[in-house]
Design an enzyme around this catalytic site. Structure first.
Site, mmCIF file in Angstrom:
data_model
loop_
_atom_site.group_PDB
_atom_site.id
_atom_site.type_symbol
_atom_site.label_atom_id
_atom_site.label_comp_id
_atom_site.label_asym_id
_atom_site.label_seq_id
_atom_site.Cartn_x
_atom_site.Cartn_y
_atom_site.Cartn_z
ATOM 1 N N TYR A 78 0.843 -1.227 0.145
ATOM 2 C CA TYR A 78 -0.098 0.171 -0.035
ATOM 3 C C TYR A 78 0.976 1.286 0.102
ATOM 4 O O TYR A 78 1.880 1.555 0.693
ATOM 5 C CB TYR A 78 -0.986 -0.122 1.217
ATOM 6 C CG TYR A 78 -1.962 0.859 1.349
ATOM 7 C CD1 TYR A 78 -3.194 0.948 1.067
ATOM 8 C CD2 TYR A 78 -1.655 2.272 1.568
ATOM 9 C CE1 TYR A 78 -4.160 1.657 1.355
ATOM 10 C CE2 TYR A 78 -2.636 3.458 1.599
ATOM 11 C CZ TYR A 78 -3.955 3.007 1.621
ATOM 12 O OH TYR A 78 -4.836 4.015 1.735
ATOM 13 N N THR A 79 0.808 1.966 -1.114
ATOM 14 C CA THR A 79 1.843 3.020 -1.209
ATOM 15 C C THR A 79 1.472 4.346 -1.249
ATOM 16 O O THR A 79 2.099 5.284 -1.550
ATOM 17 C CB THR A 79 2.697 2.785 -2.553
ATOM 18 O OG1 THR A 79 1.906 2.586 -3.820
ATOM 19 C CG2 THR A 79 3.622 1.559 -2.401
ATOM 20 N N TYR A 142 1.672 5.620 6.935
ATOM 21 C CA TYR A 142 2.528 4.685 5.762
ATOM 22 C C TYR A 142 3.905 4.408 6.651
ATOM 23 O O TYR A 142 4.341 3.226 6.681
ATOM 24 C CB TYR A 142 2.762 5.455 4.426
ATOM 25 C CG TYR A 142 3.553 4.687 3.372
ATOM 26 C CD1 TYR A 142 3.362 3.749 2.922
ATOM 27 C CD2 TYR A 142 5.057 5.409 3.402
ATOM 28 C CE1 TYR A 142 4.126 3.380 1.918
ATOM 29 C CE2 TYR A 142 5.981 4.670 2.568
ATOM 30 C CZ TYR A 142 5.527 3.743 1.772
ATOM 31 O OH TYR A 142 6.387 3.062 0.912
HETATM 32 N N1 LIG Z 1 7.250 4.752 -4.413
HETATM 33 C C1 LIG Z 1 8.187 5.023 -3.669
HETATM 34 O O1 LIG Z 1 8.793 6.406 -3.906
HETATM 35 C C2 LIG Z 1 8.921 3.996 -2.514
HETATM 36 C C3 LIG Z 1 9.832 4.482 -1.767
HETATM 37 C C4 LIG Z 1 10.420 3.487 -0.732
HETATM 38 C C5 LIG Z 1 9.818 2.140 -0.803
HETATM 39 N N2 LIG Z 1 8.933 2.026 -1.544
HETATM 40 C C6 LIG Z 1 8.369 0.467 -1.509
HETATM 41 O O2 LIG Z 1 8.799 -0.152 -2.653
HETATM 42 C C7 LIG Z 1 8.186 -1.341 -2.929
HETATM 43 C C8 LIG Z 1 7.421 -1.133 -4.445
HETATM 44 O O3 LIG Z 1 6.715 0.047 -4.399
HETATM 45 P P1 LIG Z 1 6.252 0.658 -6.012
HETATM 46 O O4 LIG Z 1 6.949 2.066 -6.069
HETATM 47 O O5 LIG Z 1 6.556 -0.656 -7.263
HETATM 48 O O6 LIG Z 1 4.822 0.538 -5.612
HETATM 49 P P2 LIG Z 1 3.460 0.609 -6.696
HETATM 50 O O7 LIG Z 1 3.657 0.993 -7.833
HETATM 51 O O8 LIG Z 1 2.330 1.190 -5.875
HETATM 52 O O9 LIG Z 1 3.222 -0.912 -6.464
HETATM 53 C C9 LIG Z 1 2.675 -1.632 -5.780
HETATM 54 C C10 LIG Z 1 1.741 -3.029 -6.195
HETATM 55 O O10 LIG Z 1 1.491 -3.400 -4.989
HETATM 56 C C11 LIG Z 1 -0.057 -4.002 -5.317
HETATM 57 N N3 LIG Z 1 -0.710 -4.278 -4.256
HETATM 58 C C12 LIG Z 1 -1.165 -3.136 -3.662
HETATM 59 N N4 LIG Z 1 -2.239 -3.796 -2.603
HETATM 60 C C13 LIG Z 1 -2.066 -5.335 -2.650
HETATM 61 C C14 LIG Z 1 -2.410 -6.266 -1.846
HETATM 62 N N5 LIG Z 1 -3.177 -6.336 -0.995
HETATM 63 N N6 LIG Z 1 -1.913 -7.617 -2.508
HETATM 64 C C15 LIG Z 1 -1.112 -7.701 -3.698
HETATM 65 N N7 LIG Z 1 -0.961 -6.698 -4.282
HETATM 66 C C16 LIG Z 1 -1.062 -5.476 -3.805
HETATM 67 C C17 LIG Z 1 -0.687 -2.771 -6.208
HETATM 68 O O11 LIG Z 1 -1.434 -3.459 -7.144
HETATM 69 P P3 LIG Z 1 -2.893 -2.550 -7.508
HETATM 70 O O12 LIG Z 1 -2.457 -1.277 -7.779
HETATM 71 O O13 LIG Z 1 -3.653 -3.225 -8.536
HETATM 72 O O14 LIG Z 1 -3.562 -2.423 -6.207
HETATM 73 C C18 LIG Z 1 1.006 -2.549 -7.066
HETATM 74 O O15 LIG Z 1 0.972 -3.078 -8.428
HETATM 75 C C19 LIG Z 1 6.827 -1.066 -2.064
HETATM 76 O O16 LIG Z 1 7.226 -1.964 -0.603
HETATM 77 C C20 LIG Z 1 6.995 0.378 -1.467
HETATM 78 O O17 LIG Z 1 6.471 0.800 -0.083
HETATM 79 C C21 LIG Z 1 8.452 2.851 -2.525
#
Ligand SMILES: NC(=O)c1ccc[n+]([C@@H]2O[C@H](COP(=O)([O-])OP(=O)(O)OC[C@H]3O[C@@H](n4cnc5c(N)ncnc54)[C@H](OP(=O)(O)O)[C@@H]3O)[C@@H](O)[C@H]2O)c1
Length: 295
Positions: A78-79, A142
């Site tokens: 959940y982002t 978050y």
């Molecule tokens: N983006 C940032 O700036 C950032 C910074 C630091 C760390 N991170 C971490 O890096 C990791 C990857 O992030 P990202 O940027 O690739 O995020 P993202 O683009 O938001 O992708 C997250 C994915 O998780 C899926 N998801 C959400 N709820 C779910 C559930 N209950 N079961 C299965 N899938 C679910 C979403 O699918 P749907 O959209 O279909 O729900 C989406 O495809 C995460 O752990 C995030 O917290 C991100």
């Protein structure tokens, strides 16, 4: 021998780059700061939210038992940082419970589990970049869910903190303003939030090393160099060759975002260099590649 890797959240911004990388492809905007991944080294099983809801323990157990992976790269999360302030229960169900379910199921089948945490576990009051064992004090829902997700798993899990993740596909700030800048538009970005951008393609390539070496524990992975959002977007305007970026400070943002962001959450990656010999490319180089590869 082929290593079977289950990737959750495989259609998110890190997910799409990870699937390419583990399949031996260089994703758009990827670089060769580490040797190419041989195609066929990994048998990649990429699952979407629809295929596997990580907050559903029975489903997690069923899928992991069925696939019996050697490693799990857990990217589902959940982002929505601001939405989490008013929807903390859902955020925690995914980021705390979901991470624990994957870690426990992975442990039962002998898979090495890699999960992603965030710079938002810190309050941003540090003068220097954060080390892995610095005190955590998240400022919002978050960040709390990411901290508690870290605590919900055993030390055998590789828990990787990344920050300001940006990929050439998926949702991120750089892609959101690209067209506006390219059209000669004006944008305002804050000078008083400083961090370390992490290119999704570079993070994905580093995750391969974690699957190979199974180190466990907490790690920081981000591109080299500390920078403010204003400087990132000013560099983007330079690369795009158009647009104007004006400075603003967080207290002037209107409407004010629901979640408070850390002021200085840069991640120190010296452990990654020292223990795994990985030198991350600079954020500026990564940004250039990202924009050249962006769809
Ligand atoms: N983006 C940032 O700036 C950032 C910074 C630091 C760390 N991170 C971490 O890096 C990791 C990857 O992030 P990202 O940027 O690739 O995020 P993202 O683009 O938001 O992708 C997250 C994915 O998780 C899926 N998801 C959400 N709820 C779910 C559930 N209950 N079961 C299965 N899938 C679910 C979403 O699918 P749907 O959209 O279909 O729900 C989406 O495809 C995460 O752990 C995030 O917290 C991100």
């Amino acid at each position: 021998m082929t290593t079977r890797v289950l990737i959750t959240g495989a259609y998110g911004q890190v997910g799409v780059d990870c699937v390419d990388t583990f399949n031996g492809l260089v994703p758009p905007g990827g670089s060769t700061f580490l040797p190419a991944v041989p195609s066929g080294e990994f048998d990649v099983i990429a699952v979407s939210h629809h295929d596997l809801d990580v907050a559903d323990e029975a489903m997690v157990n069923r899928v992991v038992e069925m696939i019996r992976p050697d490693a799990i790269v857990h990217l589902a999360a959940y982002t929505a940082v601001d939405k989490a302030e008013t929807d903390e229960a859902t955020c925690r169900a995914v980021n705390v419970d979901g991470t624990r379910f994957l870690a426990e199921a992975g442990e039962r089948v002998g898979a090495h589990v890699i999960a992603i945490s965030s710079d938002y576990v810190f309050d941003g009051s540090n003068e220097r970049a954060y080390l892995e064992d610095d005190e955590r004090n998240p400022l919002g829902a978050y960040g709390r869910s990411k901290r508690d997700g870290e605590d919900a798993v055993s030390p055998s899990v590789s828990m990787i903190r990344a920050s300001w993740v940006m990929g050439s596909r998926g949702k991120n700030v750089v892609r959101a303003v690209r067209d506006r800048l390219a059209g000669g538009g004006e944008v305002r970005f804050v000078t008083d939030q400083v961090g370390t951008p992490t290119m999704a393609a570079d993070l994905s390539r580093v995750l391969v090393e974690f699957v190979r070496h199974r180190p466990g524990g907490i790690w920081h992975v981000a591109n080299a160099g500390e920078v403010s959002w204003f400087d990132v977007i000013r560099a983007e305007a330079e690369i795009v060759g158009a647009g104007t970026v004006l400075p603003i400070v967080t207290s002037e943002l209107s409407p004010a975002p629901l979640a408070t962001r850390p002021a200085h959450s840069a991640l120190d990656t010296s452990k990654l260099r020292r223990e795994l010999g990985i030198d991350m490319p600079s954020w500026r180089d990564g940004l250039q590649r990202l924009l050249e590869g962006a769809e």
